[in-house]
Motif scaffolding. Sequence first.
Motif, PDB file in Angstrom:
ATOM      1  N   SER A 118       0.812  -1.208   0.000  1.00 24.01           N
ATOM      2  CA  SER A 118       0.000   0.000   0.000  1.00 24.01           C
ATOM      3  C   SER A 118       0.848   1.261   0.000  1.00 24.01           C
ATOM      4  N   GLY A 119       2.144   1.086   0.179  1.00 26.04           N
ATOM      5  CA  GLY A 119       3.089   2.187   0.222  1.00 26.04           C
ATOM      6  C   GLY A 119       4.462   1.585   0.405  1.00 26.04           C
TER       7      GLY A 119
ATOM      8  N   LYS B  19     -10.097   1.564  -4.625  1.00 30.78           N
ATOM      9  CA  LYS B  19      -9.805   0.587  -5.670  1.00 30.78           C
ATOM     10  C   LYS B  19      -8.781  -0.430  -5.167  1.00 30.78           C
ATOM     11  N   PRO B  20      -8.695  -1.595  -5.801  1.00 37.31           N
ATOM     12  CA  PRO B  20      -7.609  -2.527  -5.449  1.00 37.31           C
ATOM     13  C   PRO B  20      -6.259  -1.893  -5.749  1.00 37.31           C
ATOM     14  N   LEU B  21      -5.266  -2.223  -4.960  1.00 32.33           N
ATOM     15  CA  LEU B  21      -3.937  -1.639  -5.138  1.00 32.33           C
ATOM     16  C   LEU B  21      -3.366  -1.921  -6.529  1.00 32.33           C
ATOM     17  N   THR B  22      -3.777  -3.035  -7.132  1.00 31.47           N
ATOM     18  CA  THR B  22      -3.294  -3.355  -8.480  1.00 31.47           C
ATOM     19  C   THR B  22      -4.021  -2.558  -9.555  1.00 31.47           C
ATOM     20  N   SER B  23      -5.057  -1.803  -9.168  1.00 34.82           N
ATOM     21  CA  SER B  23      -5.772  -0.964 -10.133  1.00 34.82           C
ATOM     22  C   SER B  23      -5.418   0.514  -9.991  1.00 34.82           C
ATOM     23  N   VAL B  24      -4.520   0.812  -9.082  1.00 32.71           N
ATOM     24  CA  VAL B  24      -4.094   2.195  -8.849  1.00 32.71           C
ATOM     25  C   VAL B  24      -2.818   2.442  -9.647  1.00 32.71           C
ATOM     26  N   PRO B  25      -2.722   3.557 -10.370  1.00 30.49           N
ATOM     27  CA  PRO B  25      -1.501   3.817 -11.142  1.00 30.49           C
ATOM     28  C   PRO B  25      -0.303   4.023 -10.227  1.00 30.49           C
ATOM     29  N   PRO B  26       0.889   3.695 -10.702  1.00 27.70           N
ATOM     30  CA  PRO B  26       2.086   3.848  -9.872  1.00 27.70           C
ATOM     31  C   PRO B  26       2.466   5.319  -9.747  1.00 27.70           C
TER      32      PRO B  26
ATOM     33  N   SER C 197       7.420   5.922 -12.551  1.00 31.05           N
ATOM     34  CA  SER C 197       7.729   4.534 -12.218  1.00 31.05           C
ATOM     35  C   SER C 197       7.685   3.668 -13.469  1.00 31.05           C
ATOM     36  N   PRO C 198       8.580   2.680 -13.579  1.00 25.10           N
ATOM     37  CA  PRO C 198       8.542   1.772 -14.726  1.00 25.10           C
ATOM     38  C   PRO C 198       7.521   0.654 -14.562  1.00 25.10           C
TER      39      PRO C 198
ATOM     40  N   ALA D   7       0.706  -1.292  -6.660  1.00 26.56           N
ATOM     41  CA  ALA D   7       1.141  -2.501  -5.954  1.00 26.56           C
ATOM     42  C   ALA D   7       2.451  -3.036  -6.525  1.00 26.56           C
ATOM     43  N   GLU D   8       2.551  -3.086  -7.843  1.00 30.29           N
ATOM     44  CA  GLU D   8       3.753  -3.616  -8.478  1.00 30.29           C
ATOM     45  C   GLU D   8       4.963  -2.749  -8.153  1.00 30.29           C
ATOM     46  N   HIS D   9       4.757  -1.441  -8.107  1.00 34.89           N
ATOM     47  CA  HIS D   9       5.846  -0.508  -7.823  1.00 34.89           C
ATOM     48  C   HIS D   9       6.460  -0.789  -6.457  1.00 34.89           C
ATOM     49  N   PHE D  10       5.622  -0.901  -5.426  1.00 30.59           N
ATOM     50  CA  PHE D  10       6.154  -1.077  -4.076  1.00 30.59           C
ATOM     51  C   PHE D  10       6.547  -2.527  -3.802  1.00 30.59           C
ATOM     52  N   ARG D  11       5.952  -3.450  -4.500  1.00 32.79           N
ATOM     53  CA  ARG D  11       6.338  -4.847  -4.340  1.00 32.79           C
ATOM     54  C   ARG D  11       7.736  -5.088  -4.909  1.00 32.79           C
TER      55      ARG D  11
END
Length: 593
Positions: free
Chosen positions: A53-54, A113-120, A124-125, A130-134
């Motif tokens: 989430s962050g 929204k789900p974290l995977t539906s939020v823009p980075p 960010s590449p 979610a993908e960014h912080f993961r």
Amino acid sequence: MAQTTPEADWVSRIADEVIAEAERRAEGKRAAGSGEAQDAAPLVVCASGLSPSGPIHLGNLREVMTPHLVADEVRRRGYPVRHLISWDDYDRFRKVPAGVAGVDDSWTEHIGKPLTSVPPPAGSPYGSWAEHFRAGMEDALAQLGVVYDGISQTERYTGGAYREQILHAVRHRGEIDAVLAQYRTKAAPGPNKRKQQGKPKDAETEAAELAAAEGSGAAGEEDSSGSAGYFPYKPYCTVCGTDFTSVTSYDDETTALRYDCAGCGHAETVELASFDNGKLVWKVDWPMRWALEGVVFEPSGVDHSSPGSSFQVGGEIVGIFGGEQPIGPMYAFVGISGMAKMSSSRGGVPTPGDALEIMEAPLLRWLYARRRPNQSFKVAFDQEIQRTYDEWDALGRKIDEGKAQPADLASRTRAASTAEGALPVTPRPLPYRTLASVVDITGGQEEQTLRILSELDPEAPVRSLDEVRPRLDRAHRWIATQVPADQRTRVLEEPDAALLGSLDAEQRESLRLLLEGLDEHWSLDGLTQLVYGVPKVRAGLAPDAKPTPELKVAQRGFFALLYQLLVGRDTGPRLPTLLLAVGADRVRELLGG
């Protein structure tokens, strides 16, 4: 199974319990005629959960390192083991964290929204928040030698992997509601309040509501309850993508579910048996996974372990899914030197990746391995990091001399290696404080750095900087990022003529003795003996005499004078290192020799 001994460290003791629990469960399955092989070692499942989430901070790392260390010990003993990390990337985006680069208030439109539906964050590449912080956490775990099976909850939910479990939970919602009712300490919100549930709020209001929810245990959990009563499943709206939804009706026979969305006003009826756009609420989702994955060990933070919290409630709900609660010790918070308790909803908190820029992976592992889970500790980003490295190196020497206690030996072994093998180490681990002083003085200039390091021990000179890497690079990064510019060392360009002209006879004689001894004592140990010995000689004592209170005062005055003449301040790097860095010729020039 290895037996617990009084000297065993906390990892060994928990591994004993976890293996015994796995064997008990396996025996139960065999007794029930499940077809479990009689002689097969049971699979030991350890689990962690992380919400991207962050920034995933150093407190979150304890959620991973505790089961990792236990799973690694189980693996060392020859048992099959899985360490699952659930990426809770299907959680709702609760609020916009402060201090995250590339993020502004416009991200509030994605709340719910789900974290995977939020823009980075901008620039960010990666494809989603979610993908960014993961990604940063995955890189850190690779450096730390953590072996795990990653599970994306977005993929599980949207792929239909939990359909049977969702339908089971809904069929048994009355039983789940009865469990939760035991912990409710405030009245459920009325229809008007339900209508507003989950809408974006200002930060102050949300903080107050979150604090109230934490204090009321299970009653604070968000669910989809509406006119249909308690409901353990929350749909994401198919129009606006948020979870500002409430279930208004449900048909158990057809699984027809109707929901209203307070976010955009959309309402629709879906068949839950084939609808994959929602998730179980947390206090049902967690025990559902325990049962499905057969989790034997999963620790939790103090915020999940208090009365009425998710771990306690989950222990009662897991039976509804035919499972058992895992062994789950509470782990304490991890702090940062000079900072309060970390929260991933705030930006700017140090992450494992940040820590690995300034310390080697074995040292960071050691901080988590040497403390029991219920013991809090701090990760040092300030000057204390030098003391931490000193303790690490001292323990290594004790082990080499055969003087280490068993628990200390175990913690260092777990830090420096895993069941897969040893982690990369610095071939020649010079003191971190020495390396930091050298790169501070040289600005990291490699030729100068090598010159100084080669003179530390003339009998065994450093011939290549590769001998002291990666520790040297970590120390360089620490100086560059953690030491303020006004605290870095700047050697004077010219002698301080005014100060040199004001010296009394005692000070002049002390400087003369120092300068005369430079050539003979030109090594780290030799210069240490020299700078401490000059005040002893001036006091009529032997160079190896034990210091008296009066002598300590004289030494402090002498050291302050040297610092003023060399760097224009009363303090600085350790004087022997500073003298080596400055070089004998320039020392003579600056000290008036």
